[in-house]
Scaffold this active site. Structure first.
Site, PDB file in Angstrom:
ATOM      1  CB  CYS A  39      -5.119  -1.096   1.221  1.00  0.00           C
ATOM      2  SG  CYS A  39      -6.186  -1.257  -0.203  1.00  0.00           S
ATOM      3  CB  CYS A  42      -4.022   0.144  -2.046  1.00  0.00           C
ATOM      4  SG  CYS A  42      -5.564   0.643  -1.281  1.00  0.00           S
TER       5      CYS A  42
END
Length: 114
Positions: A39, A42
């Site tokens: 991600c 993230c």
């Protein structure tokens, strides 16, 4: 217990339960970063989260990889990454979905002083 000012990565179910129990007993605010290695947002939030952990030493910062601990992610109904949940004594008090640095800071500020 990890030292204050650090993000604690939970890699097993036992570790997650142990960290949560000790945080609940301390009555501190717990902020959990639900993340994934693939991600992008993230990864962008990781250094910010680590920086907040250094600034708010009265708050417990946990990190959970949703692929590693899928059951935990399902238990907290995590559907997008990153998702940050805010817990007080085991109860969900708030939730932030997405890489929104300002909102993360605002909610930590708000809930850590209650």
């Amino acid at each position: 217990m990890a030292e204050e000012g650090a993000v604690i990565g939970c890699h097993t179910l036992d570790e997650w339960k142990r960290q949560l129990e000790s945080a609940n007993e301390s009555k501190k605010l717990v902020v959990v970063d639900f993340t994934a290695s693939w991600c992008g947002p993230c990864r962008m939030m990781a250094p910010i989260f680590a920086d907040l952990a250094k600034r708010f030493i009265n708050v417990v910062f946990l990190k959970v990889d949703v692929d590693e601990l899928r059951t935990v992610a399902e238990e907290w109904e995590i559907e997008a990454m990153p998702t940050f949940i805010y817990l007080k004594e085991g109860r969900l008090v708030d939730k932030t979905v997405g890489a929104v640095k300002d909102e993360l800071l605002k909610k930590i500020d708000l809930h850590s002083t209650k």
